[in-house]
Design an enzyme around this catalytic site. Structure first.
Site, PDB file in Angstrom:
ATOM      1  N   GLY A  10     -67.320 -84.182 -40.515  1.00  0.00           N
ATOM      2  CA  GLY A  10     -66.422 -83.430 -42.318  1.00  0.00           C
ATOM      3  C   GLY A  10     -67.278 -84.193 -43.302  1.00  0.00           C
ATOM      4  O   GLY A  10     -67.682 -85.283 -43.649  1.00  0.00           O
ATOM      5  N   GLU A 170     -53.645 -71.662 -61.312  1.00  0.00           N
ATOM      6  CA  GLU A 170     -55.470 -71.630 -62.114  1.00  0.00           C
ATOM      7  C   GLU A 170     -54.973 -69.789 -61.111  1.00  0.00           C
ATOM      8  O   GLU A 170     -55.980 -69.390 -61.626  1.00  0.00           O
ATOM      9  CB  GLU A 170     -56.080 -72.387 -61.360  1.00  0.00           C
ATOM     10  CG  GLU A 170     -56.660 -73.340 -62.025  1.00  0.00           C
ATOM     11  CD  GLU A 170     -56.956 -74.622 -61.467  1.00  0.00           C
ATOM     12  OE1 GLU A 170     -57.265 -74.731 -59.832  1.00  0.00           O
ATOM     13  OE2 GLU A 170     -57.698 -75.680 -62.069  1.00  0.00           O
TER      14      GLU A 170
END
Lengths: 417, 417
Positions: A10, A170
């Protein structure tokens, strides 16, 4: 001394910090495996989803970050399994041995076992998700414009966001803003009064990790921007055309799910101690208990030893853990003493809309424009791998304030969507 | 006087010039129908395909171009049919009446009836095509890096471009450049010597619309950049793994078809006089013969009255025809005299690679860096709707010279492609 082989799974905020801290270090050979070719600045993903920024503004190929790190090799691939006894990682018919392994695979959207819901709603965890939401919203305007002012057009412009955390707040604020600004300016048949944005939160307040004061400020600001906020409203069901709550149904054409995350699939597969969200439980050193040389950091880790609750799934945690683990490894090969990981909480931030945000740094609370400037500053400082930060800041601010048109592309033809 | 209803199908170079010329004119009400939500700067599409520019650099939503044109309405939709007797355009269950109709729907990739070939090769006519090619090329590097230096890795990095016109030349040069620069810098296991780019042309020379001198200069330059050019080599067949010529087979993993175009599907449906490529034949006034108030311009039109051969499918033709038709309409409603359309040929240009191009303006021929600067300048002057040309120039040049990383995103995860 033989070089130690470090494998990082990752290249998110956590993995990247390990890489940067061990880059060009003569004792280590680093291999990074990621199923994407890019590092993604996830906190701004909602801005791609709402047509403020373009993918290239918030993502950068991992290879170009590591160009000058001669001891770092990057592989684009998906890890299928890990054999901790053999100290090997398996991916696409290959086997890779490690001395130290860092699992930093992040999280994915969780629907808490409701298998039908993903079909009728959008998650927001990667560029593909963001582009799908952007397409859906922009197409809803286009279809409504074709229909003109009718009941059906209004139905198309009903947006529901589920989850009152930072992402939900948001998204809701940004959709409201997008529809008001763009519709007023660029469309002839529909008007912005026809859009309706609903934000649904199961708990009693928005941004539950923030102070009460910030929560109520956010609520007030969202409402003044035309967002309907429903608190104490757990979702009972989602269908193709409706979101169903205990006491009402909301008709909608677009549902975005920002209410939960869980560990990425690989973590779910591994036979390790995990929590309800499949996050891997780690000790005070970010180590996976009982395994030699295996660390787990960021959103996929449950770090709760000695704490009231696990550390939150936010980028500062992942980054601090990444730097800590790199330091741990360097010290351990030298036989130096190692201290426990301690998280330094730098605070919380969420934007409500253009030039409006809440930010909390310890006892400091910023609201409105000042909060927004703080938000902008911190995002800039913490972005990783974007070489020219000043030019990025200018470009972001410019896009953000001027509604740069290039971010409103629908990549497909109408007959392909 | 009643307002005249003008319907324009397509917001490409031609359609956009009609719009701009009639914008905010009190006598006209304009409706534009396009199946995309954006105007595309097609001449630079190959740069998105080869990871030099991002979609937002070469496309702009049509709505934002027309924001201030109060008499212009834009509809995102696909026209199904036209009834010239009723003077109506049909799209998605709607009917739209016109006094003047401008058909400006452009062209699509043509495989000359070989139905299997599209399955095994990529065309390059829109953003989706360009992103598919970009993904394929970047993934071939990634997969080769996984494999390391083996026969299979080499196979992955065999790229074949079919068609030696400007698009084919630009693609071949740009792929060679991309692979050399990026592989050398960002990859560890593979080296740029493993890539092979082959450009196949059926005729005896590249860029057959240019002078012999430019053709041989281009050939020499492409070869010095490592591109193998095969002339006089019509393609016999394309399979999943090979391109088959008369006398040899070329093994490949990526085939790009830039060898032919034909009129867009709507033109093929209409019962009008057409040429072999389904282009609609027009008279000296860009009118569709025998129809009242119907014009056809750009790549979808065959304008050959009084000429040795039809006007080429390039943006200057479309733009000049667009302005001409707007002028025609203005004059005709005022009863003013109208002259025939005359094409002013400003020349030809093609890039071979970064800082290298051929350009011909009448008797002037530019080559190499000067040609490239000429190319850059002309592309800039003729771009439509990009509000801040200077900032766009800076941004393009910067991207072009620095290999800006953001353009090398693979939007999907490895398990999704």
């Amino acid at each position: 001394m033989d070089k130690k082989r470090i494998v990082i799974i990752g290249a998110g905020f956590g993995g990247l910090q390990v890489i940067k801290s061990l880059a060009n270090h003569k004792d280590f050979e680093i291999t990074v495996i990621d199923k994407r070719n890019h590092h993604l600045f996830q906190p701004l993903l909602y801005q791609v989803a709402t047509a403020v920024l373009s993918p290239a503004d918030i993502a950068i190929p991992s290879r170009s970050i590591t160009t000058n790190y001669k001891n770092v090799k990057i592989l684009m691939g998906e890890v299928d399994d890990i054999n901790f006894d053999r100290k090997s990682v398996f991916y696409q018919n290959y086997e890779l041995s490690y001395d130290f392994l860092i699992i930093a695979i992040g999280a994915q959207t969780s629907y808490f076992g409701n298998q039908k819901w993903p079909k009728f709603s959008y998650g927001l965890k990667n560029l593909k998700d963001a582009l799908a939401i952007r397409r859906k919203i922009l197409l809803s305007f286009e279809k409504a414009e074709l229909l003109g002012d009718s009941q059906l057009a209004k139905k198309l412009m009903n947006y529901v966001v589920i989850g009152g955390g930072p992402t939900g707040v948001e998204l809701a604020g940004s959709i409201a803003e997008l529809s008001h600004t763009i519709i007023r300016r660029d469309f002839r048949m529909i008007d912005s009064g026809m859009t309706k944005v609903t934000l649904i939160e199961a708990g009693p307040r928005l941004l539950s990790n923030f102070s009460e004061e910030s929560s109520s400020f956010t609520l007030k600001k969202l409402e003044s921007r035309g967002v309907e906020v429903l608190l104490n409203s757990p979702v009972v069901d989602i269908t193709k055309t409706e979101v169903i709550l205990k006491d009402r149904k909301i008709e909608t054409n677009t549902v975005i799910w920002a209410a939960g995350v869980e560990a990425s699939p690989l973590a779910q597969k591994l036979n390790l101690k995990k929590d309800r969200s499949h996050r891997i439980v780690v000790d005070e050193y970010c180590r996976v208990e009982s395994l030699d040389g295996v660390f787990c950091i960021g959103d996929v880790a449950n770090f709760s030893k000695g704490l009231e609750r696990p550390l939150p799934g936010v980028s500062p945690v992942a980054m601090q853990q990444g730097r800590y683990v790199a330091d741990y490894i360097k010290r351990s090969v030298k036989g130096k003493p190692i201290t426990k990981f301690e998280y330094f909480d730098k605070g919380n931030m969420a934007t409500i809309g253009r030039t409006d945000a809440v930010a909390e740094f310890g006892i400091f609370k910023l609201k409105g424009l000042i909060g927004w400037l703080g938000w902008l500053f911190v995002h800039l400082v913490y972005q990783v791998g974007f070489k020219n930060k000043v030019s990025t800041l200018i470009s972001w601010t410019w896009s953000y304030l001027t509604f740069r048109a290039g971010s409103r592309l629908i990549q497909e033809d109408i007959n392909e969507v």
